[in-house]
Enzyme design. Structure first.
Site, PDB file in Angstrom:
ATOM      1  N   HIS A 308       0.754  -1.139  -0.055  1.00  0.00           N
ATOM      2  CA  HIS A 308      -0.110  -0.078   0.089  1.00  0.00           C
ATOM      3  C   HIS A 308       0.935   1.278   0.076  1.00  0.00           C
ATOM      4  CE1 HIS A 308       0.710   0.924   4.312  1.00  0.00           C
ATOM      5  NE2 HIS A 308       0.664  -0.739   4.485  1.00  0.00           N
ATOM      6  N   CYS A 324       3.540  -4.241   6.740  1.00  0.00           N
ATOM      7  CA  CYS A 324       3.350  -4.374   5.669  1.00  0.00           C
ATOM      8  C   CYS A 324       4.379  -3.958   4.542  1.00  0.00           C
ATOM      9  CB  CYS A 324       1.930  -3.614   5.369  1.00  0.00           C
ATOM     10  SG  CYS A 324       0.395  -4.403   6.033  1.00  0.00           S
TER      11      CYS A 324
END
Length: 349
Positions: A308, A324
């Site tokens: 992301h 992440c």
């Protein structure tokens, strides 16, 4: 593509990813030494002279190595960005992210040695039919309309806002042109960032390579780089990333893209965030470029993990995440345009 109106259970499954940056720094070439050193020609240069200076290939040295800074570095960074081998923020500093981008570009073009130095062969490959790297734009009402809002540090206060948009026109414009805010200011020292004003900016769109055909992704943890590959393994794009550290490692193995969400909200769970406060509670943090997961979420087949964007592009490759894979907002949009659900993601040490 899933949107912000997707079922809440989907967001709860994927957006519990601990996406806030940790304070542990990864090895990085020093950038502090460049503070106070002008990237652009001396103050007083007109926009026309500035454009002529930056857009002249004759100013490029025969060789450029990590640690350099200045006009030639900006030129190379813009051309790497157009070629789908971006350095993160274009800032005029030849740091670790740029060295990795140059190595990846050299390997993709079969250039030797692939040592991260901009030699004559690499310059020639970058400059092939390359248009000017800087241009001028006239700001419109839309460019500066906002709304611009100061983003509080406290996550509970962020959750109360209607959106996590840009904090200023300068921040919005820097992201639009893939620039560091400091270089945008240096290029436009007298700018007020108001409608009708003419700015000098990077031209990251002109001459950009068309979107490559991508069959799979490879995350190289040792390099902090995400590679996009053809069926035969040829690298066609490479993006600088931040990854989880020892406390939140992304383990080697094969994953897949599970879903894509544009302009996602972030489900904040203090139990999963190392930096959370004892008084924090679960909350849905509104969408926007300053949201902890940025402007695009590519969920992975490993629950709670994803690729992301980030509200802090200057920290890519310099700090670890809570798990992440972070890209700049503009790079994750580009990546999302060439992958789909089911695309394989190989994670390697």
């Amino acid at each position: 593509m899933h949107s912000a109106s997707a079922p809440a259970f989907m967001f709860k499954r994927h957006f519990l990813c601990a996406a806030l940056l940790a304070a542990l720094a990864a090895p990085q070439l020093p950038a502090a030494a460049a503070q106070g050193n002008k990237i652009v020609p001396p103050a007083g240069a007109t926009p026309q002279r500035l454009l002529a200076y930056f857009n002249d290939p004759a100013t490029d040295p025969q060789s450029l190595a990590p640690g350099a800074r200045g006009v030639a570095v900006v030129r190379a960074q813009v051309m790497l960005d157009r070629a789908w081998f971006p350095v993160g923020e274009i800032d005029g500093l030849y740091g670790t992210n740029m060295r990795r981008a140059v190595v990846a570009f050299q390997r993709s073009r079969g250039l030797k040695p692939a040592d991260g130095r901009l030699n004559a062969a690499t310059w020639n490959a970058l400059r092939a039919d390359a248009p000017p790297v800087l241009g001028s734009v006239t700001l419109t009402d839309k460019d500066v309309a906002g709304p611009f809002t100061r983003i509080p540090a406290d996550m509970m206060e962020r959750a109360k806002l209607p959106a996590l948009g840009y904090q200023s026109a300068r921040e919005a414009l820097a992201e639009k042109y893939h620039l560091s805010p400091s270089l945008l200011r240096e290029l436009n020292p007298k700018a007020r960032f108001v409608a009708g004003e003419q700015l000098v900016v990077t031209d990251v769109g002109a001459g950009a390579a068309p979107p490559p055909a991508v069959a799979s992704l490879r995350i190289d943890k040792s390099d902090s780089v995400l590679y996009a590959q053809r069926e035969d393994g040829t690298v066609v794009a490479a993006f600088p990333i931040s990854l989880g550290g020892r406390s939140d490692p992304l383990e080697p193995g094969r994953l897949k893209i599970a879903n894509e969400v544009d302009n996602p909200t972030f489900w904040y769970d203090p139990a999963r965030i190392r930096q959370s406060k004892a008084t924090d509670t679960k909350a849905e943090v509104p969408a926007g470029p300053n949201n902890p997961v940025g402007v695009v979420w590519l969920g992975l087949s490993k629950p709670h993990w994803g690729i992301h964007g980030t509200p802090e592009p200057s920290k890519l490759g310099r700090e670890t995440t809570n798990g992440c894979v972070h890209l700049t907002n503009w790079d994750v949009r580009r990546l999302a345009s060439v992958v789909k659900a089911g695309t394989v993601v190989d994670v390697q040490e």
